[in-house]
Enzyme design. Structure first.
Site, PDB file in Angstrom:
ATOM      1  N   SER A 124       0.914  -1.224  -0.073  1.00 27.92           N
ATOM      2  CA  SER A 124       0.108   0.001   0.077  1.00 27.92           C
ATOM      3  C   SER A 124       0.710   1.233   0.111  1.00 27.92           C
ATOM      4  CB  SER A 124      -0.746  -0.005   1.350  1.00 27.92           C
ATOM      5  OG  SER A 124      -1.346   1.267   1.536  1.00 27.92           O
ATOM      6  N   TYR A 148      -2.132  -0.819  10.439  1.00 24.89           N
ATOM      7  CA  TYR A 148      -2.193  -1.398   9.138  1.00 24.89           C
ATOM      8  C   TYR A 148      -0.863  -1.143   8.231  1.00 24.89           C
ATOM      9  CZ  TYR A 148      -3.989  -1.736   4.259  1.00 24.89           C
ATOM     10  OH  TYR A 148      -4.002  -1.970   3.021  1.00 24.89           O
ATOM     11  N   LYS A 152       2.000  -3.778   6.495  1.00 22.70           N
ATOM     12  CA  LYS A 152       2.358  -3.930   4.991  1.00 22.70           C
ATOM     13  C   LYS A 152       3.858  -3.789   5.058  1.00 22.70           C
ATOM     14  CE  LYS A 152      -1.482  -4.310   3.240  1.00 22.70           C
ATOM     15  NZ  LYS A 152      -1.764  -5.774   2.640  1.00 22.70           N
TER      16      LYS A 152
HETATM   17  P1  NAD Z   1     -11.128  -7.150   0.617  1.00 26.30           P
HETATM   18  O1  NAD Z   1     -11.313  -6.953   2.243  1.00 26.30           O
HETATM   19  O2  NAD Z   1     -12.154  -6.836  -0.247  1.00 26.30           O
HETATM   20  O3  NAD Z   1     -10.548  -8.395   0.324  1.00 26.30           O
HETATM   21  C1  NAD Z   1      -9.405  -9.242   1.201  1.00 26.30           C
HETATM   22  C2  NAD Z   1     -10.064 -10.595   1.046  1.00 26.30           C
HETATM   23  O4  NAD Z   1      -9.053 -11.310   1.898  1.00 26.30           O
HETATM   24  C3  NAD Z   1     -11.486 -10.834   1.721  1.00 26.30           C
HETATM   25  O5  NAD Z   1     -12.140 -11.596   0.531  1.00 26.30           O
HETATM   26  C4  NAD Z   1     -11.326 -11.702   2.945  1.00 26.30           C
HETATM   27  O6  NAD Z   1     -12.355 -12.543   3.317  1.00 26.30           O
HETATM   28  C5  NAD Z   1     -10.000 -12.276   2.625  1.00 26.30           C
HETATM   29  N1  NAD Z   1      -9.148 -12.528   3.866  1.00 26.30           N
HETATM   30  C6  NAD Z   1      -8.816 -11.653   4.910  1.00 26.30           C
HETATM   31  N2  NAD Z   1      -7.915 -12.402   5.761  1.00 26.30           N
HETATM   32  C7  NAD Z   1      -7.928 -13.701   5.323  1.00 26.30           C
HETATM   33  C8  NAD Z   1      -7.441 -14.874   5.969  1.00 26.30           C
HETATM   34  N3  NAD Z   1      -6.864 -14.853   7.106  1.00 26.30           N
HETATM   35  N4  NAD Z   1      -7.435 -16.022   5.316  1.00 26.30           N
HETATM   36  C9  NAD Z   1      -8.310 -15.986   4.177  1.00 26.30           C
HETATM   37  N5  NAD Z   1      -8.735 -14.973   3.552  1.00 26.30           N
HETATM   38  C10 NAD Z   1      -8.677 -13.632   4.228  1.00 26.30           C
HETATM   39  O7  NAD Z   1      -9.905  -6.073   0.400  1.00 26.30           O
HETATM   40  P2  NAD Z   1      -9.162  -5.610  -0.975  1.00 26.30           P
HETATM   41  O8  NAD Z   1      -9.603  -4.175  -0.991  1.00 26.30           O
HETATM   42  O9  NAD Z   1      -9.709  -6.298  -1.989  1.00 26.30           O
HETATM   43  O10 NAD Z   1      -7.775  -5.614  -0.645  1.00 26.30           O
HETATM   44  C11 NAD Z   1      -6.870  -6.521  -0.995  1.00 26.30           C
HETATM   45  C12 NAD Z   1      -5.407  -6.240  -0.389  1.00 26.30           C
HETATM   46  O11 NAD Z   1      -4.940  -5.050  -0.936  1.00 26.30           O
HETATM   47  C13 NAD Z   1      -5.409  -6.259   1.006  1.00 26.30           C
HETATM   48  O12 NAD Z   1      -4.336  -6.841   1.444  1.00 26.30           O
HETATM   49  C14 NAD Z   1      -5.311  -4.740   1.243  1.00 26.30           C
HETATM   50  O13 NAD Z   1      -4.686  -4.565   2.471  1.00 26.30           O
HETATM   51  C15 NAD Z   1      -4.519  -4.259   0.117  1.00 26.30           C
HETATM   52  N6  NAD Z   1      -4.847  -2.946  -0.204  1.00 26.30           N
HETATM   53  C16 NAD Z   1      -6.125  -2.649  -0.443  1.00 26.30           C
HETATM   54  C17 NAD Z   1      -6.368  -1.311  -0.721  1.00 26.30           C
HETATM   55  C18 NAD Z   1      -7.709  -0.527  -0.944  1.00 26.30           C
HETATM   56  O14 NAD Z   1      -8.227   0.495  -0.795  1.00 26.30           O
HETATM   57  N7  NAD Z   1      -8.681  -1.354  -1.066  1.00 26.30           N
HETATM   58  C19 NAD Z   1      -5.196  -0.226  -0.845  1.00 26.30           C
HETATM   59  C20 NAD Z   1      -4.119  -0.773  -0.694  1.00 26.30           C
HETATM   60  C21 NAD Z   1      -3.598  -2.173  -0.486  1.00 26.30           C
HETATM   61  N1  UFG Z   2     -12.607  10.806   3.782  1.00 26.29           N
HETATM   62  C1  UFG Z   2     -13.319  11.722   3.996  1.00 26.29           C
HETATM   63  N2  UFG Z   2     -14.638  11.157   4.395  1.00 26.29           N
HETATM   64  C2  UFG Z   2     -14.932   9.991   4.520  1.00 26.29           C
HETATM   65  C3  UFG Z   2     -13.987   8.813   4.226  1.00 26.29           C
HETATM   66  C4  UFG Z   2     -12.851   9.709   3.602  1.00 26.29           C
HETATM   67  O1  UFG Z   2     -13.089  12.898   4.097  1.00 26.29           O
HETATM   68  O2  UFG Z   2     -16.002   9.641   5.024  1.00 26.29           O
HETATM   69  C5  UFG Z   2     -11.236  11.352   3.105  1.00 26.29           C
HETATM   70  C6  UFG Z   2      -9.987  11.035   3.929  1.00 26.29           C
HETATM   71  O3  UFG Z   2      -9.623  11.965   5.023  1.00 26.29           O
HETATM   72  C7  UFG Z   2      -8.897  11.120   2.923  1.00 26.29           C
HETATM   73  C8  UFG Z   2      -9.503  10.389   1.585  1.00 26.29           C
HETATM   74  O4  UFG Z   2     -11.134  11.023   1.908  1.00 26.29           O
HETATM   75  O5  UFG Z   2      -8.377  12.282   2.636  1.00 26.29           O
HETATM   76  C9  UFG Z   2      -9.520   9.149   1.088  1.00 26.29           C
HETATM   77  O6  UFG Z   2      -9.803   8.480   2.337  1.00 26.29           O
HETATM   78  P1  UFG Z   2      -9.972   6.923   1.937  1.00 26.29           P
HETATM   79  O7  UFG Z   2     -10.656   6.376   3.490  1.00 26.29           O
HETATM   80  O8  UFG Z   2     -10.873   6.557   1.031  1.00 26.29           O
HETATM   81  O9  UFG Z   2      -8.606   6.265   1.752  1.00 26.29           O
HETATM   82  P2  UFG Z   2      -7.210   6.249   2.581  1.00 26.29           P
HETATM   83  O10 UFG Z   2      -6.246   7.108   1.561  1.00 26.29           O
HETATM   84  O11 UFG Z   2      -7.305   6.676   3.779  1.00 26.29           O
HETATM   85  O12 UFG Z   2      -6.570   4.813   2.439  1.00 26.29           O
HETATM   86  C10 UFG Z   2      -6.899   4.105   1.501  1.00 26.29           C
HETATM   87  C11 UFG Z   2      -7.178   2.492   1.692  1.00 26.29           C
HETATM   88  C12 UFG Z   2      -6.107   1.954   2.636  1.00 26.29           C
HETATM   89  C13 UFG Z   2      -4.854   2.042   1.433  1.00 26.29           C
HETATM   90  C14 UFG Z   2      -5.040   3.239   0.908  1.00 26.29           C
HETATM   91  C15 UFG Z   2      -3.696   3.487  -0.029  1.00 26.29           C
HETATM   92  O13 UFG Z   2      -8.266   2.453   2.828  1.00 26.29           O
HETATM   93  O14 UFG Z   2      -6.220   0.632   2.892  1.00 26.29           O
HETATM   94  O15 UFG Z   2      -5.994   3.878   0.575  1.00 26.29           O
HETATM   95  O16 UFG Z   2      -4.016   2.741  -0.819  1.00 26.29           O
HETATM   96  F1  UFG Z   2      -3.821   1.589   2.215  1.00 26.29           F
END
Ligand code: NAD
Ligand code: UFG
Length: 336
Positions: A124, A148, A152
């Protein structure tokens, strides 16, 4: 190739699985459905006309993972499984370390036992912490601002050390920026449980009238309008970043890091404006204090992935919002 996708039923995982199946790979998914639904994988099969082998279970369980590798001749692992809510991680750090760090160690032990040494890991942009923008892969990783982000960073370090100790390993670290959007079919998308933490899913609930207004966390950041700036990337572009990095790491060994972003930052107010324009719905919002753990701005450089992976995000912000709205129109309560 035979690809094991952990967390393949989740938001990014499902989009990546579609891309993998469309590219001719065989896919096996491990998921415990702690944050997803079986319906998402059925939809993946509807979109692609291809089937996925599913193993329901927890990556933390070594014996279960070892069995998955015994039953399948896996070439590469794409590791999405993990918990991802920044705010929740502050409240429940141990659960995050157990799931994200211990879970990855269990997976890596099972890979080692099976002789599988190629992995792509979902990292991330949060690993950069407070940094000078835009961040490139050469930017130093900052101090994690929440557990979190810390998980990572730890997993990145574990993978680096493994690849340094055993040069047969091939590791791709993908640092995602802010994935939004949904598949063009409207069949798969983000379906958060409970009240969403992230901006786009929250805006969707306000648009549907399920929540009364959006709270904008902070209007005193040193940004163009005082609200937080992020690099939003379409989940379909992100999914293609996985097939591109799969092609790369399957042909080599070593440790590689790529940022997957668009190179453009949008503020919260920009997003509200675009969302209102495309949905033709007024979004009420109120400013509140900054959210703990948030940073002012985060956006990426794009050159490394463009040069090394021949990958570039192509969808615009309007595409991301239109596709989110299409998903929402067809699935107003997500997969529920
Ligand atoms: P998500 O929660 O939709 O998907 C994660 C999946 O992993 C889910 O299906 C959940 O059931 C499964 N899972 C979690 N823990 C598990 C375990 N112990 N065993 C088996 N399955 C398990 O999340 P996502 O948005 O698809 O994110 C996927 C990956 O990308 C995550 O590692 C997350 O940290 C990373 N990531 C997400 C974002 C974002 O904003 N969505 C940004 C940066 C990184
Ligand atoms: N925000 C608001 N109101 C809300 C939600 C978010 O103002 O209700 C703002 C936050 O303060 C931030 C921006 O919108 O400025 C984006 O916030 P998000 O919560 O959508 O995303 P983040 O950047 O905090 O984090 C996300 C994922 C993380 C990931 C990261 C980078 O939640 O898991 O993007 O990929 F690691």
């Amino acid at each position: 190739m035979n690809i094991l996708v952990t967390g393949g039923a989740g938001y990014i995982g499902t989009h990546a699985v579609v891309e993998l199946l469309d590219s001719g790979h065989n896919v096996c998914v491990v998921d415990n459905f702690c944050n997803s639904s079986r319906i998402s994988l059925a939809r993946v099969q509807d979109i692609t006309g291809k089937s996925v082998r599913l193993y329901e279970g927890d990556i933390c369980e070594f014996d279960f993972m070892a069995e998955v590798f015994e039953k399948n001749d896996i070439d590469v692992v794409i590791h999405f499984a993990g918990l991802k809510a920044v705010g929740e991680s502050v409240l429940k750090p141990l659960i995050y370390y157990k799931n994200n760090v211990e879970g990855t160690i269990s997976l890596l032990r099972a890979m080692n036992s099976a002789g599988v040494k190629k992995i792509i890991f979902s990292s991330s942009s949060t690993v950069y912490g407070e940094a000078v923008m835009p961040v490139s892969e050469k930017s130093p990783r900052g101090n994690p601002t929440n557990p979190y982000a810390s998980t990572k960073k730890i997993v990145e370090d574990i993978l680096l050390q493994i690849s340094q100790t055993d040069p047969a390993w091939s590791v791709g670290i993908l640092r995602y920026f802010n994935p939004i959007g949904a598949h063009k079919s409207g069949l798969i998308g983000e379906s958060p449980q409970g009240i969403p933490n992230n901006l786009l899913p929250y805006l969707c609930k306000v648009q549907l009238g399920q929540l009364p207004f959006l709270t904008v966390f902070g209007n005193d950041y040193p940004t163009k309008d005082g609200t937080g700036v992020r690099d939003y990337i379409h989940v379909l572009d992100l999914a293609k970043g996985h097939t591109a990095s799969l092609d790369f790491i399957s042909k080599t060994t070593g440790y590689y890091v790529w940022n997957l972003g668009t190179g453009v930052g949008y503020s919260v107010l920009d997003i509200i404006k675009s969302f209102e324009k495309i949905s033709a719905v007024h979004i009420p919002f109120r400013f509140s204090a900054r959210r703990p753990g948030d940073i002012a701005s985060c956006w990426s450089t794009t050159e490394k992935a463009e040069i090394e992976l021949n990958w570039k995000a192509i969808n615009t912000l309007d595409d991301m919002i239109s596709d989110t709205l299409n998903w929402l129109r067809l699935n107003p309560v997500g997969y529920n």
